[in-house]
Design an enzyme around this catalytic site. Structure first.
Site, PDB file in Angstrom:
ATOM      1  N   LYS A  92       0.085   4.257  -0.515  1.00 11.32           N
ATOM      2  CA  LYS A  92      -0.600   5.476  -0.042  1.00 11.32           C
ATOM      3  C   LYS A  92      -0.331   6.637  -1.022  1.00 11.32           C
ATOM      4  CE  LYS A  92      -0.298   3.503   4.520  1.00 11.32           C
ATOM      5  NZ  LYS A  92      -0.355   3.684   5.951  1.00 11.32           N
ATOM      6  N   GLU A 128      -6.071  -4.734  10.593  1.00  8.91           N
ATOM      7  CA  GLU A 128      -5.092  -3.680  10.856  1.00  8.91           C
ATOM      8  C   GLU A 128      -5.482  -2.922  12.123  1.00  8.91           C
ATOM      9  OE1 GLU A 128      -2.862  -2.304   7.125  1.00  8.91           O
ATOM     10  OE2 GLU A 128      -4.736  -1.213   7.119  1.00  8.91           O
ATOM     11  N   GLU A 160      -7.309   5.148   7.274  1.00 11.95           N
ATOM     12  CA  GLU A 160      -6.998   6.536   6.900  1.00 11.95           C
ATOM     13  C   GLU A 160      -8.141   7.117   6.063  1.00 11.95           C
ATOM     14  OE1 GLU A 160      -3.204   5.719   5.139  1.00 11.95           O
ATOM     15  OE2 GLU A 160      -2.300   5.412   7.111  1.00 11.95           O
ATOM     16  N   HIS A 215      -9.819   1.353   4.395  1.00 15.29           N
ATOM     17  CA  HIS A 215      -8.587   1.636   5.139  1.00 15.29           C
ATOM     18  C   HIS A 215      -8.897   2.688   6.209  1.00 15.29           C
ATOM     19  CE1 HIS A 215      -4.565   2.877   6.187  1.00 15.29           C
ATOM     20  NE2 HIS A 215      -4.133   1.763   5.617  1.00 15.29           N
ATOM     21  N   ASN A 263       0.862  -1.178   0.000  1.00 11.62           N
ATOM     22  CA  ASN A 263       0.000   0.000   0.000  1.00 11.62           C
ATOM     23  C   ASN A 263       0.901   1.231   0.000  1.00 11.62           C
ATOM     24  OD1 ASN A 263      -1.867   1.984   0.419  1.00 11.62           O
ATOM     25  ND2 ASN A 263      -2.411   1.374   2.521  1.00 11.62           N
ATOM     26  N   SER A 298       2.671  -1.677  10.530  1.00 16.52           N
ATOM     27  CA  SER A 298       4.101  -1.689  10.860  1.00 16.52           C
ATOM     28  C   SER A 298       4.783  -3.036  10.599  1.00 16.52           C
ATOM     29  CB  SER A 298       4.325  -1.245  12.308  1.00 16.52           C
ATOM     30  OG  SER A 298       3.898   0.088  12.485  1.00 16.52           O
ATOM     31  N   GLY A 334       1.743   2.622  10.722  1.00 18.92           N
ATOM     32  CA  GLY A 334       2.768   3.678  10.647  1.00 18.92           C
ATOM     33  C   GLY A 334       3.322   4.049  12.004  1.00 18.92           C
TER      34      GLY A 334
HETATM   35  P1  PGA Z   1       2.298   0.562   7.718  1.00 16.86           P
HETATM   36  O1  PGA Z   1       0.897   0.775   6.950  1.00 16.86           O
HETATM   37  O2  PGA Z   1       2.876  -0.736   7.244  1.00 16.86           O
HETATM   38  O3  PGA Z   1       3.123   1.747   7.322  1.00 16.86           O
HETATM   39  O4  PGA Z   1       1.990   0.546   9.175  1.00 16.86           O
HETATM   40  C1  PGA Z   1       0.009  -0.297   6.769  1.00 16.86           C
HETATM   41  C2  PGA Z   1      -1.251   0.214   6.138  1.00 16.86           C
HETATM   42  O5  PGA Z   1      -1.675   1.323   6.454  1.00 16.86           O
HETATM   43  O6  PGA Z   1      -1.869  -0.461   5.299  1.00 16.86           O
END
Ligand code: PGA
Length: 257
Positions: free
Chosen positions: A12, A169, A99, A97, A10, A215, A175
């Site tokens: 982003k 998640e 976000e 997601h 991903n 992460s 993140g």
């Molecule tokens: P990350 O993001 O691996 O940077 O924690 C995962 C995601 O948001 O899908």
């Protein structure tokens, strides 16, 4: 029941147009001599889908996904992208997601609707669910996941469950350079599979693919994959670095052997 593992990048809104095609190219090259019998999905921004598609065109190891889709097939939605616009380009699409939920107030019902629409158009949804830090601290993780799964399962069909991927998640781990303990992740996966079995029976539940996201790094993927019932990973930050992403792919591949 054999479930084919899946690793999803991903990206982003992190990479420029040039950096996206370069990263796709680098991943393709790094995988050239690697035996791959898992699904590997790259999800860049909409604007580079076409070009990344060309980069990975000759690689049967890489597949393309989008990061979101609108819930209507067409209409007066400035700035949005519909499923019919994605069908010529992608085989996969992330929905729900955290976000995106935070930005737009997207509900579980909208996420379910988007997943349904994608399936109708032959695109496999990668559906993100997970608890916030407050919910975890208040001991509400089970309740939250149960509620989210019940909305998803409410309208799902058996066939749909074999096509979609659920990405567990924990929102606080995204993140954040921290993850739940691997056995904690496995416990949540078990809950999701149990809820599926209660509604559709064990056979269908055993075919549902559930991955972990939040992460994931080359360092922690081995211990996560060592737990039972984890079918791969949704990778954000680490997927921006082709070598790290390929290390994660190799670890997932090794875990299934
Ligand atoms: P990350 O993001 O691996 O940077 O924690 C995962 C995601 O948001 O899908």
């Amino acid at each position: 029941m054999e479930r084919r593992p899946v690793v999803i990048a991903n990206w982003k809104m992190e990479l420029s147009h040039k950096a996206s095609t370069e990263a796709a190219n680098a991943i393709k090259k790094l995988l050239k001599d690697v035996k791959v019998d898992i699904d590997i999905v790259i999800c860049p921004s909409y604007t580079v889908l076409e070009d990344v598609k060309q980069v990975i065109a000759q690689s049967e190891k890489l597949q393309l996904g989008a990061q979101n889709v609108h819930w209507e097939e067409n209409g007066p939605y400035t700035g949005e992208v519909s499923v019919t616009q994605l069908t010529p380009l992608v085989k996969w699409c992330i929905v729900g997601h955290s976000e995106q939920r935070a930005l737009t107030g997207e509900t579980d019902e909208i996420v379910q609707h988007k997943a349904d629409l994608l399936l109708q158009h032959g695109i496999a949804p990668i559906i993100c669910i997970g608890e916030t830090l407050e919910e975890r601290q208040a001991d509400q993780t089970v309740e939250k996941l149960t509620r989210q799964m019940s909305v998803l399962l409410g309208k799902a069909t058996r066939v749909a469950l074999t096509k979609m991927v659920i990405a567990y998640e924990p929102i606080w781990a995204i993140g954040a350079a921290q993850t739940p303990e691997p056995d904690d992740i496995a416990g949540s996966m078990l809950l999701l599979r149990k809820l599926t079995a209660e509604r559709f029976g064990n056979e269908v539940a055993q075919r549902l693919r559930i991955v972990y996201g939040g992460s994931v790094t080359p360092k922690n993927i081995g211990s996560i994959m060592a737990e039972p019932g984890i079918d791969g990973a949704l990778v954000g930050g680490a997927s921006l670095h082709p070598m790290d992403f390929v290390e994660i792919i190799k670890a997932v591949q090794a875990a299934q052997q």
